[in-house]
Every structure is written in structure tokens, then in C-alpha cells.
Design an enzyme around this catalytic site. Structure first.
Site, PDB file in Angstrom:
ATOM      1  N   GLY A 198       0.825  -1.208   0.000  1.00  0.00           N
ATOM      2  CA  GLY A 198       0.000   0.000   0.000  1.00  0.00           C
ATOM      3  C   GLY A 198       0.855   1.252   0.000  1.00  0.00           C
ATOM      4  O   GLY A 198       2.088   1.193  -0.125  1.00  0.00           O
ATOM      5  N   ILE A 207       1.474   3.835   2.459  1.00  0.00           N
ATOM      6  CA  ILE A 207       2.436   4.011   3.560  1.00  0.00           C
ATOM      7  C   ILE A 207       3.316   2.766   3.688  1.00  0.00           C
ATOM      8  O   ILE A 207       4.530   2.856   3.883  1.00  0.00           O
ATOM      9  CB  ILE A 207       1.703   4.279   4.898  1.00  0.00           C
ATOM     10  CG1 ILE A 207       0.875   5.557   4.814  1.00  0.00           C
ATOM     11  CG2 ILE A 207       2.713   4.374   6.053  1.00  0.00           C
ATOM     12  CD1 ILE A 207      -0.028   5.809   6.030  1.00  0.00           C
ATOM     13  N   ASP A 238       0.098  -8.848   1.560  1.00  0.00           N
ATOM     14  CA  ASP A 238      -0.877  -7.890   1.041  1.00  0.00           C
ATOM     15  C   ASP A 238      -1.816  -8.603   0.075  1.00  0.00           C
ATOM     16  O   ASP A 238      -1.365  -9.441  -0.713  1.00  0.00           O
ATOM     17  CB  ASP A 238      -0.143  -6.727   0.321  1.00  0.00           C
ATOM     18  CG  ASP A 238      -1.007  -5.480   0.199  1.00  0.00           C
ATOM     19  OD1 ASP A 238      -2.072  -5.569  -0.447  1.00  0.00           O
ATOM     20  OD2 ASP A 238      -0.633  -4.446   0.742  1.00  0.00           O
ATOM     21  N   GLY A 244      -3.691  -1.828  -2.453  1.00  0.00           N
ATOM     22  CA  GLY A 244      -2.270  -1.693  -2.766  1.00  0.00           C
ATOM     23  C   GLY A 244      -2.002  -2.193  -4.179  1.00  0.00           C
ATOM     24  O   GLY A 244      -2.915  -2.636  -4.873  1.00  0.00           O
ATOM     25  N   TYR A 250     -15.236   2.781  10.898  1.00  0.00           N
ATOM     26  CA  TYR A 250     -13.778   2.766  10.696  1.00  0.00           C
ATOM     27  C   TYR A 250     -13.084   3.183  11.994  1.00  0.00           C
ATOM     28  O   TYR A 250     -12.173   2.507  12.481  1.00  0.00           O
ATOM     29  CB  TYR A 250     -13.423   3.712   9.547  1.00  0.00           C
ATOM     30  CG  TYR A 250     -11.945   3.844   9.250  1.00  0.00           C
ATOM     31  CD1 TYR A 250     -11.184   2.765   8.816  1.00  0.00           C
ATOM     32  CD2 TYR A 250     -11.302   5.075   9.396  1.00  0.00           C
ATOM     33  CE1 TYR A 250      -9.825   2.904   8.536  1.00  0.00           C
ATOM     34  CE2 TYR A 250      -9.955   5.224   9.113  1.00  0.00           C
ATOM     35  CZ  TYR A 250      -9.220   4.136   8.686  1.00  0.00           C
ATOM     36  OH  TYR A 250      -7.877   4.286   8.407  1.00  0.00           O
TER      37      TYR A 250
END
Ligand SMILES: NC(=O)c1ccc[n+]([C@@H]2O[C@H](COP(=O)([O-])OP(=O)(O)OC[C@H]3O[C@@H](n4cnc5c(N)ncnc54)[C@H](O)[C@@H]3O)[C@@H](O)[C@H]2O)c1
Length: 337
Positions: A18, A20, A39, A44, A157
Site C-alpha cells: 500500500g 504508507i 498484502d 495496494g 472505521y
């Protein structure tokens, strides 16, 4: 004062393909760590890590953090886990609320359970969203959180990230070295143009196309934009500094910028005359939406406990980001400024 981790420490980065995560992977490889990336490429991309997968110190595994056997196998070979994989961003969470809760909570449970088995240090990626509507500016880690009602899905979230922190802190209380970092609006190269609602990505994309920039609400809402190398530095400190264990940290720039000022600055750097379109949040996210008006961290705790110091100004960070985006955005057919 900084890192106690030997450079060769094997590290797992979930969500390492992704935005970061891929910068964190670069940083760790530069330090000589052996890095595994887990991942599922849902948000990503291979492109984010294409330059490092040939590095013998780096391995990529395509899979999900919901696969507890896979997570267990990968953590068995690691001494440190940076857990960044998540369903990210308000837009995604509003569209897929159940998936957000299942991945963000279920995946973190898997990571922490396995980390406890192998005594592996963990950093959990949390979010400034956990502060919700709090007006206690700047936000401090031990300040109250103020979330809206459960029928407004954007709050799921924040709730999922807060639950991750709670869970992590229960493990920390039992002796597992766990820390959490609350990110504040990270930006920089590789920020996803088609992504989950990063306002910087959206503004750059519109400005390159010569379109008006769309401001939601009145544009006076503020954020603390943090250049990704500062975000990564704070994340690494949280995973290596001895005083970070069992703690939650704001990782942000501390500078407060209105969305309107951000739009002006992006236009200035790209060379466009500022022109804006205003849209209500309801038009963008539906009738039951609540925005957060000001979001500014106190970074005193991260500074005092682990020596975190963000270095890039918004102007310098935007210049670097726009320079990168000129080459990577708007697939050729639009002329970058
Ligand atoms: N970017 C920000 O400003 C910001 C702010 C607050 C919190 N965060 C947190 O930081 C972390 C990284 O965010 P980002 O901005 O790099 O977003 P991102 O979407 O680029 O990264 C998330 C990564 O997780 C992967 N992923 C998602 N679900 C997965 C699953 N089930 N199994 C394995 N991988 C999965 C995605 O493919 C992606 O590569 C996330 O935990 C996010 O909640 C980011």
C-alpha cells in the site's frame, strides 16, 4: 536513543504494497532488514513494490490477513510486525462497512494472536479518525473520543481502529511489546489517484486535468497533512524505541491547514489559477454523513517519549509529491501544468 533493533531483524509488513506500507518497506530495506510483505492487493499494488521485490532481503506474499494460518506462518519467521493492512478510508468504509469491520478487527486479532505465540513485537496502524468529533484541539492520545451514532457507517472505521488499539493494549498488558500509531493524513509519492478519498490526490488529479478543484463543505475544515517519510519515521520509532512499548502515539505534522488553503497551494505549485466547485458532504457520501471539522494532533508524546520530529513542511512535501504525480497521474492524455 533511537533504534535498538539490529538491522537484520526479520520484519513482516502487512499492507506493505500500500501507500504508507511500501514506503515503510523501502525504509526497512535501506536499514538492512529482511522484509516480508503480506498484502491482498485490494487497494495496494505491485507497482508500489516492483522496485524492491528483486531485493534478496524482500519477499512478497499475496494473501489476506484473514487467513490465520498464513499470518501465523509469516509471523513465526518475524521478530517485528508492522500491521498496516486494513480496509482504509472513509469512502471504502461507507461503501463496504461490513468488510471494513471484519478485516480491520478480524485481521488484527489474527496478527496479535500469532505475535503473542512467537513473542513478536507489533506496531498497529491506527488513525486520527478515532478522535471523531472531539473538539479538544490539539488531540492528545489520552483525550476523550467522540463518535457519532452507529447508523452512520463512517464511524465504523474509527470504531474498528479503536477496538484494534484496545485489543493491542490487552496484549501489551500481558507482556507483548505492542504499540499503536494514529496517522494524520499521510501524503507523498504513490498516493493513489483513484484512491479512497485522499484530498491531496484528488486535488492534484483535478488540477492536472485543468478542472476546478472540488471542495466538500465550505472548505474551511482543517487537517494536519504529514509527509510520508515523517509518517514512516514515526512508525519505525514506535516499533523500535524501548519507551514506545504499550503506548499509543499521534503521528502527524502538528501543522493545521484548511482544505481551502491546501487547494490554493496545490494550484500555485502546479501553476493553475485557483478555481473551485463546492459540493455538500451529503451529495458525496449520502444523507447520513458527518464530517470532522478540525483534526490536529498534539505530537508532544511522540516527541518526548521516542524523539519523533516531523521534518517536511507542507510546501516542500507538496512540491515533492506533485513532482512525482506529474509523471504518474492522468495517464498521458492530460498536460500537467
Ligand atoms: N494514509 C493515511 O493518511 C492514513 C490515515 C490513518 C490511518 N491509516 C492507516 O494506515 C494503514 C495504511 O494505509 P494506507 O494509506 O497506506 O492505505 P493503503 O490502502 O494504500 O494500504 C492498505 C494496504 O492493505 C492492503 N489490504 C487491505 N485489506 C487486506 C487484507 N485483508 N489482507 C492483506 N492486505 C490487505 C491493501 O491492499 C493495501 O495495500 C491502514 O491501516 C490505514 O487504516 C492511513
Amino acid at each position: 536513543m533511537n533504534s535498538l533493533t539490529p538491522d537484520k531483524t526479520p520484519v513482516l509488513v502487512t499492507g506493505g504494497a500500500g501507500f504508507i506500507g511500501s514506503h515503510l518497506v523501502d525504509f526497512l530495506l535501506d536499514k538492512g532488514h529482511k522484509v516480508s510483505i503480506l498484502d491482498d492487493l485490494s487497494t495496494g499494488s505491485h507497482g508500489n513494490i516492483a522496485h524492491c521485490v528483486d531485493n534478496p532481503g524482500c519477499g512478497f506474499i499475496e494473501g489476506t490477513i484473514l487467513d490465520s494460518d498464513l499470518v501465523d506462518k509469516l509471523i513465526s519467521g518475524a521478530k517485528l510486525v508492522f500491521h498496516l493492512a486494513a480496509v482504509v478510508g472513509v469512502k471504502n468504509v461507507v461503501e463496504f462497512p461490513r468488510k471494513g469491520i471484519e478485516v480491520n478487527v478480524g485481521g488484527t486479532e489474527n496478527v496479535l494472536r500469532s505475535a503473542a505465540s512467537y513473542k513478536c513485537r507489533v506496531v498497529l496502524a491506527s488513525s486520527s479518525e478515532v478522535y471523531g468529533h472531539s473538539r479538544d484541539i490539539p488531540f492528545k492520545e489520552d483525550g476523550d473520543r467522540v463518535l457519532g451514532p452507529t447508523n452512520i457507517q463512517r464511524w465504523s472505521y474509527a470504531a474498528s481502529k479503536a477496538l484494534d488499539e484496545h485489543l493491542g493494549l490487552t496484549y501489551a498488558a500481558e507482556g507483548l511489546p505492542v504499540s499503536a500509531v494514529r496517522y494524520f493524513n499521510a501524503y507523498g509519492p504513490r498516493i493513489d489517484e483513484s484512491g479512497y478519498g485522499s484530498v491531496i490526490a484528488r486535488f492534484m488529479s483535478q488540477a492536472f486535468k485543468g478542472e476546478k478543484l472540488t471542495l466538500y463543505g465550505d472548505g474551511n475544515q482543517t487537517r494536519s497533512f504529514t509527509y510520508v517519510s515523517d509518517t514512516v519515521e514515526g512508525t519505525y520509532l514506535a516499533g523500535t524505541h524501548p519507551d514506545a512499548v504499550g503506548e499509543v502515539f499521534n503521528i502527524g505534522s502538528g501543522d493545521e491547514t484548511s482544505i481551502r488553503d491546501l487547494a490554493h497551494e496545490i494550484c500555485r505549485i502546479i501553476g493553475n489559477d485557483p478555481a473551485f466547485d463546492f459540493k455538500s458532504f451529503e451529495d458525496v457520501y449520502g444523507p447520513a454523513f458527518q464530517d470532522i471539522y478540525r483534526r490536529v494532533p498534539s505530537i508532544e508524546k511522540a516527541r518526548n517519549l521516542m524523539g519523533f520530529e516531523p521534518v517536511l513542511s507542507l510546501r516542500d512535501g507538496l512540491e515533492k509529491t506533485i513532482e512525482w504525480a506529474r509523471e504518474h497521474y492522468v495517464s498521458a492524455n492530460n498536460s500537467p501544468g
